[in-house]
Write a protein that holds these residues in place. Sequence first.
Motif, PDB file in Angstrom:
ATOM      1  N   ALA A 101       1.587  16.164  57.847  1.00 26.22           N
ATOM      2  CA  ALA A 101       1.797  15.100  56.869  1.00 26.22           C
ATOM      3  C   ALA A 101       2.659  15.637  55.736  1.00 26.22           C
ATOM      4  N   LEU A 102       3.926  15.320  55.774  1.00 31.60           N
ATOM      5  CA  LEU A 102       4.869  15.894  54.811  1.00 31.60           C
ATOM      6  C   LEU A 102       4.562  15.572  53.352  1.00 31.60           C
ATOM      7  N   PRO A 103       3.976  14.405  53.019  1.00 38.16           N
ATOM      8  CA  PRO A 103       3.733  14.120  51.606  1.00 38.16           C
ATOM      9  C   PRO A 103       2.850  15.150  50.901  1.00 38.16           C
ATOM     10  N   PHE A 104       2.086  15.939  51.643  1.00 37.14           N
ATOM     11  CA  PHE A 104       1.195  16.913  51.024  1.00 37.14           C
ATOM     12  C   PHE A 104       1.887  18.258  50.773  1.00 37.14           C
ATOM     13  N   GLU A 163       6.298  23.937  52.281  1.00 29.82           N
ATOM     14  CA  GLU A 163       5.628  24.896  51.411  1.00 29.82           C
ATOM     15  C   GLU A 163       4.261  24.333  51.057  1.00 29.82           C
ATOM     16  N   THR A 164       3.188  25.073  51.422  1.00 29.02           N
ATOM     17  CA  THR A 164       1.831  24.547  51.359  1.00 29.02           C
ATOM     18  C   THR A 164       1.354  24.258  49.944  1.00 29.02           C
ATOM     19  N   ARG A 165       1.774  25.050  48.959  1.00 26.89           N
ATOM     20  CA  ARG A 165       1.293  24.834  47.589  1.00 26.89           C
ATOM     21  C   ARG A 165       1.796  23.516  47.038  1.00 26.89           C
ATOM     22  N   GLY A 166       2.867  23.001  47.607  1.00 29.80           N
ATOM     23  CA  GLY A 166       3.386  21.720  47.166  1.00 29.80           C
ATOM     24  C   GLY A 166       4.292  21.782  45.956  1.00 29.80           C
ATOM     25  N   VAL A 167       4.717  22.961  45.558  1.00 27.79           N
ATOM     26  CA  VAL A 167       5.540  23.099  44.365  1.00 27.79           C
ATOM     27  C   VAL A 167       6.927  23.621  44.725  1.00 27.79           C
TER      28      VAL A 167
END
Length: 125
Positions: free
Chosen positions: A27-30, A97-101
């Motif tokens: 889920a790319l939005p995350f 990138e998992t952190r989302g930043v």
Amino acid sequence: VQLQASGGGLVQPGGSLRLSCTASELALPFYAIAWYLQAPGKEREGVSCIGADGSIAYADSVKGRFTISRDAVKNAVYLQMNNLQPEDTGAYLCATETRGVCDNDVMMGTGLDYWGKGTQVTVSS
């Protein structure tokens, strides 16, 4: 997980292309999603990034010409590229990138989780 970049092609200087980054089983939005350029004979460089919170970063070389956006429904991230120049030529890759930043590490291409196969952009007259 499969991450796929598409939309590349051959375009004349001053032309436009829209690249898409899509994913299966993710889920790319995350995630923060970043675009990179791998030009021939050069190191990979960060082009743009969109964070999970909607924050956006651009490389100085593309500011005012490229626009990154995402469509949560289509699970996609787009890179609208206008006024393309020969120096924009190369393979464009997207990564998560998992952190989302979107920070300096992400723009430098470190700490990314999944990489997609690139799509080739050639700007030539």
